[in-house]
Design an enzyme around this catalytic site. Structure first.
Site, PDB file in Angstrom:
ATOM      1  N   ASP A   1      -0.796  10.783  -9.891  1.00  0.00           N
ATOM      2  CA  ASP A   1       0.163   9.885  -9.230  1.00  0.00           C
ATOM      3  C   ASP A   1       1.117  10.698  -8.346  1.00  0.00           C
ATOM      4  O   ASP A   1       1.774  11.627  -8.832  1.00  0.00           O
ATOM      5  CB  ASP A   1       0.964   9.169 -10.330  1.00  0.00           C
TER       6      ASP A   1
ATOM      7  N   GLU B   1       0.907  -4.942  -9.311  1.00  0.00           N
ATOM      8  CA  GLU B   1       1.966  -4.964 -10.327  1.00  0.00           C
ATOM      9  C   GLU B   1       2.899  -6.151 -10.118  1.00  0.00           C
ATOM     10  O   GLU B   1       3.440  -6.363  -9.013  1.00  0.00           O
ATOM     11  CB  GLU B   1       2.769  -3.654 -10.292  1.00  0.00           C
TER      12      GLU B   1
ATOM     13  N   SER C   1       5.561   7.207 -14.380  1.00  0.00           N
ATOM     14  CA  SER C   1       6.310   6.618 -15.500  1.00  0.00           C
ATOM     15  C   SER C   1       6.626   7.707 -16.520  1.00  0.00           C
ATOM     16  O   SER C   1       7.514   7.541 -17.372  1.00  0.00           O
ATOM     17  CB  SER C   1       5.508   5.483 -16.150  1.00  0.00           C
TER      18      SER C   1
HETATM   19  O1  KIV Z   1       3.411   5.336 -13.235  1.00  0.00           O
HETATM   20  C1  KIV Z   1       2.845   4.416 -13.839  1.00  0.00           C
HETATM   21  O2  KIV Z   1       2.716   4.416 -15.071  1.00  0.00           O
HETATM   22  C2  KIV Z   1       2.326   3.305 -13.071  1.00  0.00           C
HETATM   23  C3  KIV Z   1       1.835   2.116 -13.838  1.00  0.00           C
HETATM   24  C4  KIV Z   1       2.979   1.246 -14.132  1.00  0.00           C
HETATM   25  C5  KIV Z   1       0.750   1.421 -13.147  1.00  0.00           C
HETATM   26  O3  KIV Z   1       2.330   3.333 -11.879  1.00  0.00           O
END
Ligand code: KIV
Length: 289
Positions: free
Chosen positions: A91, A190, A53
């Site tokens: 991530d 989600e 994000s």
């Molecule tokens: O990238 C992010 O912030 C996410 C959240 C929405 C869980 O994957």
């Protein structure tokens, strides 16, 4: 728990699983920078996600698709340098794990080894179970992400609630079970109906963290900028906005501009002095008398 060099106990996957077993709710938030990492760790958050994000809330992209491994690595490093206690999740961005298992393990290894995250996350369910298994076998804890998966929202008809029909709900549960079987220790749910999230949470031994998954998940996650009112483009229904930090910061910068224009900043307390008897000599030496 492992111990940070400064003596603070760091939360590991095993500690989060214990929290689920003890019925203790888990708090999770995103952070993308050194100061944000410090703020949320100092507040006592359990999990920090350096989420992709990032692309929207920090880098100004229209969605998360353009985010690269280089960007994720740089921001993951900044956050992990700041954090002492919270469990930090790195991530994997779009197309960094979608091509092959080897590519997925290599990129997970980069966020874990160079970024120093405590686990890694990627989006996807049953189709990604082999990748989950390979990353876990490489010794890297895996956090899954199912339901609405923003990186592939275009194939889901946009940012829509998932699992609403019986078949779709069963598919989300199967995704969760597949990731658990493949070794994931936690999964983000989600934008799914809360009743489905409750069933998944009760069926799984691993941790569930909801974002638009209702109150029955083991934990809750929000995007830092959303909850602090710092992202103006849109606010999803599942966000609780705790403050208007964008507006607050605009007001503070306006105050600074007005101080500069009105010559009330800098004051004597912000300025340095030379010894009084040197001022005359200085002027003479620089020819400004
Ligand atoms: O990238 C992010 O912030 C996410 C959240 C929405 C869980 O994957």
């Amino acid at each position: 728990m492992s111990v940070h060099p400064e003596g603070v106990k760091k939360l590991l996957a095993s500690d989060l699983l214990k929290m689920k077993n003890d019925g203790k709710k888990i708090s999770m938030i995103t952070a993308y920078s050194y100061p944000q990492g410090m703020i949320v760790d100092e507040a006592g958050i359990d999990i920090i996600l350096v989420g992709d994000s990032l692309g929207m809330v920090e880098l100004g992209y229209i969605d998360t698709v353009p985010v690269t491994m280089d960007e994720m690595l740089s921001h993951t490093k900044a956050v992990t340098r700041a954090v002492k206690r919270a469990h930090v999740v790195g991530d994997l961005p779009f197309m960094s794990y979608n091509i092959s298992t080897e590519q997925a393990v290599t990129n997970a290894g980069i966020l874990y080894q160079q970024g120093r995250s405590d686990s890694i996350k990627f989006e996807g369910g049953q189709d990604f179970a082999p990748i989950c298994s390979a990353i876990t076998k490489a010794g890297i804890p895996v956090f899954g992400h199912i339901g609405l998966t923003p990186q592939t929202a275009a194939t889901m008809g946009g940012f829509k609630v998932q699992g609403k029909s019986l078949d779709a709900a069963k598919a989300v549960l199967d995704d969760a079970l597949a990731l658990q079987d493949a070794g994931a220790f936690a999964v983000i749910l989600e934008a799914i109906p809360q009743q489905l999230a409750q069933i998944i949470t009760e069926k799984l031994d691993i941790v569930t963290v909801g974002i638009g998954g209702g109150p029955h998940c083991d934990g809750q996650v929000l995007v830092f900028h959303d909850m602090l009112g710092m992202f103006k483009r849109f606010t999803p229904k599942f966000v609780k906005v705790y403050g208007q930090m964008f507006d607050t910061q605009v007001e503070l910068v306006k105050e600074f501009i007005s101080d500069v224009e009105g010559e009330s900043f800098p004051g004597p307390e912000h300025s340095f002095n030379m010894k009084a008897d040197m001022v005359g000599e200085l002027k003479k030496a620089l020819g400004v008398e």
